[in-house]
Design a protein around this motif. Structure first.
Motif, PDB file in Angstrom:
ATOM      1  N   ASN A 346       4.607 -15.829  18.402  1.00 52.24           N
ATOM      2  CA  ASN A 346       5.459 -16.254  17.184  1.00 52.24           C
ATOM      3  C   ASN A 346       6.883 -16.155  17.813  1.00 52.24           C
ATOM      4  O   ASN A 346       7.236 -15.440  18.565  1.00 52.24           O
ATOM      5  CB  ASN A 346       5.168 -15.233  16.516  1.00 52.24           C
ATOM      6  CG  ASN A 346       6.223 -15.378  14.773  1.00 52.24           C
ATOM      7  OD1 ASN A 346       6.813 -16.736  15.001  1.00 52.24           O
ATOM      8  ND2 ASN A 346       6.083 -14.680  13.814  1.00 52.24           N
ATOM      9  N   GLU A 351       8.851 -12.832   9.690  1.00 54.51           N
ATOM     10  CA  GLU A 351       7.723 -13.693   9.147  1.00 54.51           C
ATOM     11  C   GLU A 351       8.817 -14.925   9.181  1.00 54.51           C
ATOM     12  O   GLU A 351       9.651 -15.137   8.584  1.00 54.51           O
ATOM     13  CB  GLU A 351       7.499 -13.387   7.739  1.00 54.51           C
ATOM     14  CG  GLU A 351       6.343 -14.197   7.289  1.00 54.51           C
ATOM     15  CD  GLU A 351       5.905 -13.648   5.803  1.00 54.51           C
ATOM     16  OE1 GLU A 351       6.207 -14.236   4.769  1.00 54.51           O
ATOM     17  OE2 GLU A 351       5.048 -12.634   5.795  1.00 54.51           O
ATOM     18  N   MET A 376      -1.248 -16.938   7.862  1.00 50.97           N
ATOM     19  CA  MET A 376      -0.238 -15.830   7.897  1.00 50.97           C
ATOM     20  C   MET A 376      -1.063 -14.784   8.815  1.00 50.97           C
ATOM     21  O   MET A 376      -0.333 -13.994   9.615  1.00 50.97           O
ATOM     22  CB  MET A 376       0.188 -15.231   6.682  1.00 50.97           C
ATOM     23  CG  MET A 376       0.950 -16.146   5.630  1.00 50.97           C
ATOM     24  SD  MET A 376       2.399 -16.697   6.419  1.00 50.97           S
ATOM     25  CE  MET A 376       3.365 -15.196   6.857  1.00 50.97           C
ATOM     26  N   ILE A 379      -0.590 -16.013  12.460  1.00 45.60           N
ATOM     27  CA  ILE A 379       0.877 -15.594  12.797  1.00 45.60           C
ATOM     28  C   ILE A 379       0.810 -14.315  13.246  1.00 45.60           C
ATOM     29  O   ILE A 379       1.599 -13.802  14.096  1.00 45.60           O
ATOM     30  CB  ILE A 379       1.852 -15.951  11.782  1.00 45.60           C
ATOM     31  CG1 ILE A 379       1.841 -17.672  11.514  1.00 45.60           C
ATOM     32  CG2 ILE A 379       3.266 -15.565  12.226  1.00 45.60           C
ATOM     33  CD1 ILE A 379       2.859 -18.129  10.417  1.00 45.60           C
ATOM     34  N   ALA A 380       0.368 -13.308  12.412  1.00 49.49           N
ATOM     35  CA  ALA A 380       0.454 -11.950  12.471  1.00 49.49           C
ATOM     36  C   ALA A 380       0.043 -11.205  13.884  1.00 49.49           C
ATOM     37  O   ALA A 380       0.527 -10.254  14.330  1.00 49.49           O
ATOM     38  CB  ALA A 380      -0.041 -11.138  11.364  1.00 49.49           C
TER      39      ALA A 380
END
Length: 434
Positions: A346, A351, A376, A379-380
């Motif tokens: 990321n 976020e 999401m 991404i996490a």
């Protein structure tokens, strides 16, 4: 693939000789990039020695008055593989010592070989063997066992990197459909497909004779393969429609193991899982200590588990175009998953604001909510340490869906791929097999 299988099925193959060369020439016509290599008899390969070449012409048994009993012209499996020549008369008691049959499958011809000890013999249905009457019999095997060559085929399809995927199959069994020719047919189909697409990985596709062929090849290329092979697969038993099977690498946890079970879980669902203790094909050589390559195998019915195995009942009726197409689709997904399996991080602490990058839907629906949730979740876990396959397993999503999401996030400036020098982004092994 069914057309290729019908062409290859009747060829009399063995460890060496004209039938094996004929098979490899057929494959070469379909894969022009394939190179054929000859290894002379007597050459050492690790603890093994390349055997003499076997050239077979005819073999039969008849009664003293000329009644035919067995003729290899009727079926390739009638002869004991690598039989030495003989032309003699004998009584039934002596002849019977050279006959092989299966009481438990009395109407089938068994596949029997004697590659490394000189002998001769015939294979026949047990019902026919029991029906032989006492008397004199004429036996003839016209064959040569003398120094020559063992031949194999090799196709290297270069990719953007030197990281390799190994696809290995064997071309040494005569006239058995599922056990023998579905593997080469699948390797040809995958080779043609791979040759026509962009490739991040390099692909090493091998058409060998089982056991001694893989040992010879490893003795010639071990250092390179140990340095470059990130995943490998033995292609065999891919044409029946009864079940699916998975054979892992020796210790498990390699990229080959992980991607195989992931694709089978998502594309197939129910399949038989074996352990390396139940191995039986060339995974024995590729995964052996001192070689230790990350090689697994996805099959339909595993070798040595279906009743027709190594008999004349493993014929063209046992395989189907539908089963082959399904097997091709599974291996296609395996390869696409390996190609897509990268590691990302990321770009932002916290976020990211997806709507500012056109990545967040402007209308809230149940479907859009699921899409955003999957995005999401990717991404996490895109922390520079989890590859896409790991992320897919954690979030319960197909790795190819995760790959599509990752591409959108990279294009939107949210994720960036971890460079190869920062972390091994291809191997993805969970265990160190050394």
């Amino acid at each position: 693939m069914m057309g290729w299988i019908r062409d290859l099925f009747p060829i009399h193959r063995s460890l060496s000789g004209p039938g094996t060369v004929e098979t490899l020439n057929y494959i070469h016509n379909l894969l022009p990039q394939l190179t054929l290599h000859k290894v002379p008899s007597g050459k050492k390969a690790f603890d093994w020695t390349v055997p003499n070449e076997w050239t077979f012409r005819e073999a039969w048994i008849e009664t003293a008055d000329g009644e035919p009993i067995v003729d290899v012209a009727d079926h390739n499996l009638h002869i004991l593989g690598y039989s030495e020549p003989i032309d003699a008369e004998m009584d039934l008691e002596e002849l019977d010592r050279h006959l092989y049959s299966l009481p438990e499958r009395p109407d089938a011809i068994p596949f029997v070989t004697s590659y490394y000890k000189r002998r001769w013999g015939f294979c026949l249905p047990h019902t026919k063997r029991r029906a032989l009457r006492p008397g004199r019999y004429r036996v003839r095997i016209d064959a040569d066992l003398k120094p020559g060559h063992l031949t194999y085929g090799e196709l290297i399809l270069p990719g953007e990197t030197t990281d390799e995927v190994l696809l290995s199959t064997y071309v040494c069994h005569p006239s058995m459909a599922n056990n023998e020719v579905t593997g080469p047919a699948m390797a040809m189909a995958l080779g043609r497909w791979l040759a026509g697409r962009d490739r991040r990985m390099t692909y090493r596709i091998l058409f060998l004779v089982e056991t001694i062929g893989s040992i010879i090849y490893l003795s010639q290329h071990l250092e390179t393969m140990q340095a470059r092979t990130k995943a490998g697969f033995v292609l065999t038993c891919l044409g029946d429609d009864r079940t699916w099977s998975f054979m892992p690498s020796r210790l498990g946890g390699t990229l080959a193991d992980r991607v195989s079970t992931h694709v089978l879980d998502h594309a197939v669902g129910d399949y038989d899982r074996y352990t390396f203790l139940e191995r039986g094909s060339d995974e024995r050589q590729y995964c052996s200590p001192g070689v230790n390559l990350p090689v697994a195998s996805i099959m339909r019915s595993k070798y040595a588990t279906y009743p027709e195995y190594h008999t004349s009942d493993d014929d063209l009726d046992l395989v189907s175009a539908d089963a082959l197409a399904q097997s091709f689709e599974v291996y296609r997904r395996v390869i696409e998953a390996i190609e897509a399996n990268r590691t990302y991080r990321n770009v932002f602490p916290g976020e990211p604001k997806l709507d500012a990058r056109g990545l967040y839907p402007d209308l809230s629906t149940a479907e859009s909510g699921l899409t955003v949730r999957a995005m999401m979740n990717v991404i996490a876990y895109a922390d520079g340490h989890h590859d896409l396959l790991s992320i897919a397993e954690i979030i319960g999503e197909d790795v190819l869906v995760c790959a599509e999401i990752a591409e959108k996030l990279v294009a939107g400036g949210v994720l960036e791929p971890v460079k190869h020098g920062d972390r091994n982004t291809v191997s993805g092994d969970l265990h160190n097999q050394d």
